[in-house]
Scaffold this motif. Structure first.
Motif, PDB file in Angstrom:
ATOM      1  N   LYS A  61       0.813  -1.217   0.000  1.00  0.00           N
ATOM      2  CA  LYS A  61       0.000   0.000   0.000  1.00  0.00           C
ATOM      3  C   LYS A  61       0.845   1.265   0.000  1.00  0.00           C
ATOM      4  N   ASP A  62       2.122   1.130   0.246  1.00  0.00           N
ATOM      5  CA  ASP A  62       3.002   2.294   0.281  1.00  0.00           C
ATOM      6  C   ASP A  62       3.404   2.709  -1.132  1.00  0.00           C
ATOM      7  N   GLY A  63       3.697   3.987  -1.311  1.00  0.00           N
ATOM      8  CA  GLY A  63       4.194   4.474  -2.582  1.00  0.00           C
ATOM      9  C   GLY A  63       5.689   4.244  -2.704  1.00  0.00           C
ATOM     10  N   ILE A  64       6.171   4.321  -3.930  1.00  0.00           N
ATOM     11  CA  ILE A  64       7.601   4.157  -4.206  1.00  0.00           C
ATOM     12  C   ILE A  64       8.032   5.256  -5.166  1.00  0.00           C
ATOM     13  N   VAL A  65       9.134   5.906  -4.852  1.00  0.00           N
ATOM     14  CA  VAL A  65       9.779   6.856  -5.763  1.00  0.00           C
ATOM     15  C   VAL A  65      11.195   6.350  -5.986  1.00  0.00           C
ATOM     16  N   GLY A  66      11.500   5.961  -7.209  1.00  0.00           N
ATOM     17  CA  GLY A  66      12.829   5.439  -7.513  1.00  0.00           C
ATOM     18  C   GLY A  66      13.476   6.199  -8.646  1.00  0.00           C
ATOM     19  N   GLU A  67      14.794   6.298  -8.612  1.00  0.00           N
ATOM     20  CA  GLU A  67      15.491   7.035  -9.674  1.00  0.00           C
ATOM     21  C   GLU A  67      15.316   6.371 -11.032  1.00  0.00           C
ATOM     22  N   PHE A  69      13.004   3.750 -12.029  1.00  0.00           N
ATOM     23  CA  PHE A  69      11.695   3.285 -12.503  1.00  0.00           C
ATOM     24  C   PHE A  69      10.548   4.192 -12.099  1.00  0.00           C
ATOM     25  N   GLY A  70      10.852   5.391 -11.627  1.00  0.00           N
ATOM     26  CA  GLY A  70       9.819   6.388 -11.414  1.00  0.00           C
ATOM     27  C   GLY A  70       8.965   6.169 -10.182  1.00  0.00           C
ATOM     28  N   VAL A  71       7.692   6.581 -10.305  1.00  0.00           N
ATOM     29  CA  VAL A  71       6.802   6.664  -9.152  1.00  0.00           C
ATOM     30  C   VAL A  71       5.694   5.625  -9.253  1.00  0.00           C
ATOM     31  N   THR A  72       5.450   4.941  -8.149  1.00  0.00           N
ATOM     32  CA  THR A  72       4.343   4.003  -8.016  1.00  0.00           C
ATOM     33  C   THR A  72       3.490   4.445  -6.832  1.00  0.00           C
ATOM     34  N   ARG A  73       2.205   4.533  -7.006  1.00  0.00           N
ATOM     35  CA  ARG A  73       1.255   4.951  -5.974  1.00  0.00           C
ATOM     36  C   ARG A  73       1.666   6.273  -5.324  1.00  0.00           C
ATOM     37  N   PRO A  74       1.777   7.345  -6.110  1.00  0.00           N
ATOM     38  CA  PRO A  74       2.217   8.632  -5.558  1.00  0.00           C
ATOM     39  C   PRO A  74       1.246   9.216  -4.539  1.00  0.00           C
ATOM     40  N   GLU A  75       0.001   8.757  -4.543  1.00  0.00           N
ATOM     41  CA  GLU A  75      -0.997   9.291  -3.615  1.00  0.00           C
ATOM     42  C   GLU A  75      -0.882   8.691  -2.218  1.00  0.00           C
ATOM     43  N   ALA A  76      -0.034   7.693  -2.034  1.00  0.00           N
ATOM     44  CA  ALA A  76       0.078   7.003  -0.750  1.00  0.00           C
ATOM     45  C   ALA A  76       0.581   7.951   0.342  1.00  0.00           C
ATOM     46  N   ARG A  77       0.144   7.714   1.581  1.00  0.00           N
ATOM     47  CA  ARG A  77       0.556   8.548   2.717  1.00  0.00           C
ATOM     48  C   ARG A  77       2.035   8.332   3.052  1.00  0.00           C
ATOM     49  N   LEU A  79       5.799   7.048   1.584  1.00  0.00           N
ATOM     50  CA  LEU A  79       6.569   6.860   0.355  1.00  0.00           C
ATOM     51  C   LEU A  79       7.953   6.311   0.681  1.00  0.00           C
ATOM     52  N   TRP A  80       8.338   5.264  -0.028  1.00  0.00           N
ATOM     53  CA  TRP A  80       9.712   4.774   0.026  1.00  0.00           C
ATOM     54  C   TRP A  80      10.462   5.406  -1.153  1.00  0.00           C
ATOM     55  N   VAL A  81      11.593   6.010  -0.850  1.00  0.00           N
ATOM     56  CA  VAL A  81      12.378   6.714  -1.858  1.00  0.00           C
ATOM     57  C   VAL A  81      13.703   5.977  -2.034  1.00  0.00           C
ATOM     58  N   LEU A 205      19.717  18.715  -6.421  1.00  0.00           N
ATOM     59  CA  LEU A 205      19.445  17.338  -6.046  1.00  0.00           C
ATOM     60  C   LEU A 205      17.965  17.009  -6.249  1.00  0.00           C
ATOM     61  N   LYS A 206      17.698  15.763  -6.602  1.00  0.00           N
ATOM     62  CA  LYS A 206      16.331  15.269  -6.681  1.00  0.00           C
ATOM     63  C   LYS A 206      15.940  14.650  -5.333  1.00  0.00           C
ATOM     64  N   LEU A 207      14.653  14.378  -5.173  1.00  0.00           N
ATOM     65  CA  LEU A 207      14.157  13.798  -3.931  1.00  0.00           C
ATOM     66  C   LEU A 207      14.938  12.553  -3.541  1.00  0.00           C
ATOM     67  N   TYR A 208      15.210  11.673  -4.516  1.00  0.00           N
ATOM     68  CA  TYR A 208      15.919  10.433  -4.198  1.00  0.00           C
ATOM     69  C   TYR A 208      17.390  10.673  -3.876  1.00  0.00           C
TER      70      TYR A 208
END
Length: 261
Positions: A61-67, A69-77, A79-81, A205-208
């Motif tokens: 259910k958590d979102g993922i932001v990766g350098e 492969f991009g963003v998965t479930r950005p609306e999640a409360r 986020l794993w970066v 710098l980017k978020l990740y």
């Protein structure tokens, strides 16, 4: 208890990425250029894929932001970066100054961060909240005191990473510092947290690139903000100042006060 469980997941992510990176380190790799001309290799992609596989199984259910492969479930409360290799150029050159960065963000702010250097076997873990603190290979660490900028050892990855305006602002600070070290990528922030450096300044710098670094620096007693002194959160511009001593941080912000947007 939730943060302890999250730390266990984050540690598994670092283990999985490290296994991939050790296999590829100092091997002949094809290097591609991304749209921003930064390099990427199969090692970057395989390491991030390995971490994403764990998150999809354990934190679906958590979102993922990766350098890579991009963003998965950005609306999640939550986020794993993920940055599988912060310092890909160093990795390609066979230098063990790169690191895997893993962060957990809640309500826009990083609460857990890992810097993992799988070749040297160094892992910084920073936690904020119920169990604050930063550890290097399980041992608590603290930043060191520094009376002012003239006594500070400053580090940045490379001046070419700054914009023209940003480079001029950085140069004003560097002229006042005791010395300036180039290179190091995320490793610099771990060294600052462990009391070996006093100041790191970077821009663009980017978020990740920065999310995992904030809990590591803050948990060790340091301070890390943007160039205007604001807390780093999702949406920050990516110009960062990390200092072990708040006196140095305040001096640097005054030097950067004329920096543009």
């Amino acid at each position: 208890m939730r943060l302890a469980a999250d730390l266990a997941v984050a540690s598994r992510l670092a283990d999985a990425a490290g296994e991939v990176l050790r296999r590829h380190f100092r091997q002949r790799l094809d290097v591609e250029a991304k749209a921003d001309f930064s390099p990427v290799t199969v090692a970057d992609r395989e390491a991030e894929a390995a971490m994403r596989e764990i998150l999809e199984a354990d934190r679906p259910k958590d979102g993922i932001v990766g350098e890579e492969f991009g963003v998965t479930r950005p609306e999640a409360r939550r986020l794993w970066v993920l940055d599988p290799i912060d310092g890909t150029r160093a990795f390609i050159a066979g230098r063990a100054t790169f690191g895997t960065l893993i962060a957990l963000i809640e309500r826009g702010l990083p609460v857990l961060g890992i810097i993992d250097q799988p070749i040297a076997g160094e892992r910084w873990v920073g936690q904020l909240g119920d169990w604050p603190g930063t550890r290097l290979n399980g041992v608590p660490i603290r930043v060191r005191a520094c009376p002012g900028l003239q006594a500070a050892h400053l580090a940045t990855t490379h001046p070419a990473a700054f914009s023209a305006v940003g480079h001029a602002a950085f140069h004003r600070v560097a002229r006042s510092a005791r010395d300036t070290l180039l290179g190091g990528d995320c490793h610099n922030y771990g060294l600052l947290a462990a009391g070996h450096l006093d100041l790191v300044i970077e821009e663009g710098l980017k978020l990740y690139d920065w999310a995992a670094l904030v809990p590591v620096v803050l948990g060790a007693g340091g301070v890390m903000t943007d160039w205007r002194g604001e807390p780093l959160r999702v949406g920050s511009a990516g110009a960062v100042v990390a200092a072990g001593d708040r006196r140095v941080h305040a001096e640097v912000l005054a030097q950067l006060a004329t920096w543009g947007p």
